[in-house]
Enzyme design. Structure first.
Site, PDB file in Angstrom:
ATOM      1  N   THR A   1      18.010  17.542  38.710  1.00 31.43           N
ATOM      2  CA  THR A   1      17.289  18.343  39.704  1.00 31.43           C
ATOM      3  C   THR A   1      18.335  18.777  40.731  1.00 31.43           C
ATOM      4  O   THR A   1      19.218  18.000  41.065  1.00 31.43           O
ATOM      5  CB  THR A   1      16.190  17.548  40.445  1.00 31.43           C
TER       6      THR A   1
ATOM      7  N   HIS B   1      12.287   6.466  48.462  1.00 35.95           N
ATOM      8  CA  HIS B   1      12.384   7.716  47.696  1.00 35.95           C
ATOM      9  C   HIS B   1      12.385   7.276  46.248  1.00 35.95           C
ATOM     10  O   HIS B   1      13.391   6.850  45.716  1.00 35.95           O
ATOM     11  CB  HIS B   1      13.681   8.454  48.032  1.00 35.95           C
TER      12      HIS B   1
END
Length: 322
Positions: A244, A189
């Site tokens: 985020t 990721h």
């Protein structure tokens, strides 16, 4: 005249689908609200070291329980409040600063996890742990080591979000809904994630068959830029709003649903990949996993091109290097 007469002699039933979220920052609360709105738990516990913030979030959620289908929201800095959790979502840790790579966060967050993980296991020895904090692949490995849980019960949110971003951006270019574009991003990721161009399709039509150069430098449609945009997107959002949270919150609720409802849906999440694709180390990275009540029920062995396998190994080496 008594208003309510109890019939059951025993005390209250223990919760059957209790979910704990560790960390009530922006990401933790986005996960929490997404899970509550999807009716995925019968009890929700929150834990954090910041007591005032924690109590405030708990009260704010409790005041809205009338509008939800969850009867109980509890919170405390003491992990006793998490007892009997079926799933524990870990979002705690220090946040990525603007321009900081996810891997730079490692040491700062490993120390945080040394306090958190043993406490989770103490009160919920049979839980499944879903790690969200970054760098997620490394911290999932750390969680596995600290927890002593079998590998199928320690999962990292991994590239579930990268794949969602990828599918959204590709579908947007094609003028269709993201759910109608099938595409996978695997590996780390982060910066070395691997877009599986050989598996990208719409309605069963393989995009690489139509355009053999897809995703390469010789691609006239410049699809490679789409994957670069996926990698860069988090940095851009952080630059614009400071963090985020919504997309990762939705993504985590989606994974939570597959686990607590025993759905056996396939998601790209971080799992222990030793002995797969020629990876020799005990490293965690994302592959398509069947998620059900036992955690990662199985791993789907994707048919990758040699170039994609090489990228996956490079991803593994990057992570193992840490």
């Amino acid at each position: 005249q008594k208003l309510i007469t109890p019939l059951a002699s025993s005390s209250a039933e223990p919760p059957r689908n209790k979910v704990t979220v560790v960390g009530v920052g922006q990401v933790g609360m986005a996960c929490t609200v997404s899970i509550l709105l999807r009716d995925l738990c019968d009890e929700l516990a929150l834990v954090d070291v910041m007591e005032d913030r924690l109590k405030g979030e708990m009260m704010d959620l409790q005041h809205g329980l009338l509008f939800l289908k969850t009867s109980k929201v509890v919170a405390d800095k003491d992990y006793a409040v998490t007892a009997n959790s079926r799933l524990v979502v870990v979002t705690a840790g220090v946040r990525q600063q603007e321009g900081e790579s996810r891997l730079n966060l490692v040491q700062r967050n490993v120390n945080v996890f040394k306090c958190i993980i043993p406490q989770i296991i103490k009160y919920s020895p049979n839980c499944t742990i879903l790690v969200v904090s970054n760098p997620v692949d490394v911290l999932t490995y750390v969680t596995w080591k600290l927890s002593g849980l079998p590998k199928h019960r320690v999962i990292g949110s991994g590239t579930n979000l990268d794949s969602a971003r990828f599918r959204y951006m590709m579908a947007e270019r094609l003028g269709i809904h993201a759910s109608s574009f099938s595409g996978w991003v695997l590996g780390e990721h982060g910066d070395t994630s691997v877009p599986v161009w050989s598996g990208a399709s719409v309605a069963g039509v393989n995009l690489q068959k139509l355009n053999p150069a897809i995703g390469t430098d010789g691609d006239k449609e410049q699809r490679k830029a789409t994957h670069k945009a996926v990698v860069d997107s988090a940095y851009e959002v952080i630059k614009l709003k400071g963090y985020t949270n919504w997309a990762i919150g939705f993504s985590v609720a989606d994974l939570t649903e597959s686990i607590v409802k025993n759905l056996s849906r396939v998601h790209p999440v971080s799992t222990m990949v030793k002995d797969m694709f020629g990876i020799g180390e005990e490293v965690f990275l994302s592959l398509p996993c069947v998620l059900n009540g036992s955690g990662v029920g199985s791993v789907v062995y994707m048919t990758l091109t040699d170039a994609e396998v090489a990228q996956l190994k490079k991803s593994a080496d990057t992570l193992w290097g840490i």
